[in-house]
Structure formats: C-alpha cells, structure tokens
Design an enzyme around this catalytic site. Structure first.
Site, mmCIF file in Angstrom:
data_model
loop_
_atom_site.group_PDB
_atom_site.id
_atom_site.type_symbol
_atom_site.label_atom_id
_atom_site.label_comp_id
_atom_site.label_asym_id
_atom_site.label_seq_id
_atom_site.Cartn_x
_atom_site.Cartn_y
_atom_site.Cartn_z
ATOM 1 N N ASN A 38 39.969 100.962 -94.317
ATOM 2 C CA ASN A 38 40.634 101.070 -93.007
ATOM 3 C C ASN A 38 39.859 101.905 -91.981
ATOM 4 O OD1 ASN A 38 41.162 103.551 -94.095
ATOM 5 N ND2 ASN A 38 43.396 103.428 -93.936
ATOM 6 N N HIS A 78 39.576 107.956 -90.279
ATOM 7 C CA HIS A 78 40.547 109.005 -90.606
ATOM 8 C C HIS A 78 40.852 109.815 -89.349
ATOM 9 C CE1 HIS A 78 42.405 112.545 -92.465
ATOM 10 N NE2 HIS A 78 41.653 113.245 -91.623
ATOM 11 N N LYS A 113 34.791 106.318 -91.618
ATOM 12 C CA LYS A 113 34.559 106.177 -93.053
ATOM 13 C C LYS A 113 33.325 105.291 -93.290
ATOM 14 C CE LYS A 113 39.477 106.800 -94.046
ATOM 15 N NZ LYS A 113 40.690 106.220 -94.686
ATOM 16 N N GLU A 133 41.514 120.783 -91.863
ATOM 17 C CA GLU A 133 40.436 119.812 -92.063
ATOM 18 C C GLU A 133 39.182 120.179 -91.261
ATOM 19 O OE1 GLU A 133 42.179 115.979 -91.252
ATOM 20 O OE2 GLU A 133 43.444 116.072 -93.039
ATOM 21 N N TYR A 188 41.618 115.225 -99.624
ATOM 22 C CA TYR A 188 42.671 114.309 -100.080
ATOM 23 C C TYR A 188 43.503 114.918 -101.219
ATOM 24 C CZ TYR A 188 40.837 110.465 -97.218
ATOM 25 O OH TYR A 188 40.454 109.657 -96.167
HETATM 26 P P1 IDP Z 1 46.086 108.024 -93.396
HETATM 27 O O1 IDP Z 1 44.600 107.829 -93.587
HETATM 28 O O2 IDP Z 1 46.647 107.012 -92.429
HETATM 29 O O3 IDP Z 1 46.470 109.431 -93.042
HETATM 30 P P2 IDP Z 1 47.035 108.561 -96.091
HETATM 31 O O4 IDP Z 1 48.360 108.184 -96.655
HETATM 32 O O5 IDP Z 1 46.755 109.998 -95.830
HETATM 33 O O6 IDP Z 1 46.805 107.674 -94.788
HETATM 34 O O7 IDP Z 1 45.946 107.995 -97.098
HETATM 35 C C1 IDP Z 1 44.598 108.385 -96.998
HETATM 36 C C2 IDP Z 1 43.724 107.184 -97.223
HETATM 37 O O8 IDP Z 1 43.914 106.722 -98.557
HETATM 38 C C3 IDP Z 1 44.035 105.966 -96.362
HETATM 39 O O9 IDP Z 1 43.478 106.039 -95.073
HETATM 40 C C4 IDP Z 1 43.415 104.864 -97.190
HETATM 41 O O10 IDP Z 1 41.985 104.876 -97.041
HETATM 42 C C5 IDP Z 1 43.758 105.319 -98.592
HETATM 43 N N1 IDP Z 1 45.011 104.711 -99.080
HETATM 44 C C6 IDP Z 1 46.266 105.094 -98.779
HETATM 45 N N2 IDP Z 1 47.187 104.324 -99.395
HETATM 46 C C7 IDP Z 1 46.465 103.422 -100.114
HETATM 47 C C8 IDP Z 1 46.835 102.336 -100.976
HETATM 48 O O11 IDP Z 1 48.007 102.039 -101.218
HETATM 49 N N3 IDP Z 1 45.800 101.623 -101.539
HETATM 50 C C9 IDP Z 1 44.488 101.905 -101.301
HETATM 51 N N4 IDP Z 1 44.105 102.925 -100.503
HETATM 52 C C10 IDP Z 1 45.073 103.668 -99.904
HETATM 53 MG MG MG Z 2 46.408 111.206 -94.122
#
Ligand code: IDP
Ligand code: MG
Length: 187
Positions: A148, A151, A45, A162, A85
């Site tokens: 974070n 992805h 990212k 994807e 997303y």
């Molecule tokens: P993942 O990336 O571990 O698969 P997902 O639930 O698919 O997690 O969420 C996609 C992305 O959305 C996360 O990697 C993060 O960047 C963002 N995200 C998910 N939950 C939150 C939140 O509660 N606050 C802010 N950003 C979030």
């Molecule tokens: Mg995800």
C-alpha cells in the site's frame, strides 16, 4: 476585461473558502503559534520507490501547503521496523510486513504544518487499498493492503515517537521561509 462573475457572486459560490490568517504565514521560530508546528512522519515504502512514486507523493504534500522538514532514503534496519510496528507484532501478517518493508529502500520524510497528522492520514487513504477512495494516494496508486505504498503516523503522539525513531534530532532541519527566496528569480 471584466470577469463573467462578480466578486459577490463568487463569494456565494465559494462560501467555505477561507483565507488563512496571518499566523499561518509565520515562521516556526519567530514566535508564531505552536499549532503551525505539528509534524508527522511519512514514509514511502519499498513498492513506492520501485514504482517511482516519490516525486508524485512529495508533490501532493507540497501542493497541499505542507513543509518538508527532513527526508532521507535508507534501507530500514529490522530493529527500527520492529519498534515502528510494535503494535502489530502479534498479527499474522507481521512477518510478511517486515519482509516487505525490508525488501528495498524506503524514503522517510518529516512534514510540518497545521493539522498535518490528520490531513496526511486523509491524503494517504484507507489502510486497505481496496477500500481507499480515489484521490487518495493509496486509492490512486495501489490495489492491495500488503503493497500500500506509503506510511503516515496516525496520531500526534505517534508522530513524535516515530520521528524520534527514524531521525536523530540533529538531522532535523528548521528552515525558515525567506521572502527573498520565495521567488524563482534573483532579487
Ligand atoms: P496504516 O499503515 O494505515 O497505519 P496499520 O494497521 O498500522 O495501517 O498497518 C500497518 C501496515 O501493515 C499497513 O500499512 C500494511 O502495510 C500492513 N497491513 C495491515 N493490515 C494488513 C493485512 O491484513 N494484511 C497484510 N498487511 C497488512
Ligand atoms: Mg499505522
């Protein structure tokens, strides 16, 4: 000089060590089993790029034994992010997520290998960086869920979707492991 531990002692110390069978070493296009060909989408990212973590991430996947099939740096188009997303569109953090993912270039990669989808999820760690274990990419390099770093697809079907979303099939490189190239030195 003889080692401190004999072979049988070493075997006892490493009971779970398994030598991959020869199918693991087969080329994807040489008639080997299809389970060696699982693929997943991994994307650094914008914060991962800004923090110069591209090399560190690639090194982890290569050292684990996975094969890089495709890679590109791009400014993610909003249309692709919206599709990527789509399941999160009703979440309160969705607008901020799109702004974050659009804030700079990303590096999208396709990695291939046995069980790569599940293994790469374990390697990146928990979505919420505060919960991510040390030793995982998120656990080692990030501290907040909204930054974070990385992805990775979370299912084989999701990975297929994807990869098609981020790469044209003509972009995917099916390179084979050539024994003549596996050395750093000329033959
Ligand atoms: P993942 O990336 O571990 O698969 P997902 O639930 O698919 O997690 O969420 C996609 C992305 O959305 C996360 O990697 C993060 O960047 C963002 N995200 C998910 N939950 C939150 C939140 O509660 N606050 C802010 N950003 C979030
Ligand atoms: Mg995800």
């Amino acid at each position: 000089m003889k080692g401190v531990l004999g072979r049988s002692a070493l075997r006892g110390l490493l009971p779970s060590l398994r030598v991959p069978d020869s199918r693991w070493l087969m080329r994807p296009n040489s008639g080997g089993s299809s389970w060696t060909q699982e693929r997943t989408l991994v994307a650094l990212k914008p914060d991962g790029i800004q923090r110069r973590l591209v090399g560190a991430v690639i090194q982890r996947f290569e050292r684990r034994g996975f094969k890089l099939v495709e890679m590109k740096m791009l400014q993610a188009p909003e249309s692709i992010l919206a599709e990527h997303y789509q399941d999160l569109q009703r979440k309160p953090f969705y607008p901020a997520l799109i702004i974050y993912m659009s804030s700079g270039p990303i590096v999208a990669m396709v990695w291939e290998g046995y069980n790569v989808v599940q293994a790469s999820r374990a390697m990146i760690g928990h979505t919420d960086s505060t919960e991510a274990a040390s030793g995982t990419i998120r656990g080692d390099f990030s501290i907040h869920i909204s930054r974070n770093i990385i992805h990775a697809s979370n299912s084989v079907e999701g990975a297929q979707r994807e990869i098609q979303l981020w790469f044209q099939s003509s972009e995917l490189v099916n390179w084979a492991e050539e024994s003549s190239h596996s050395s750093s030195y000329p033959a």
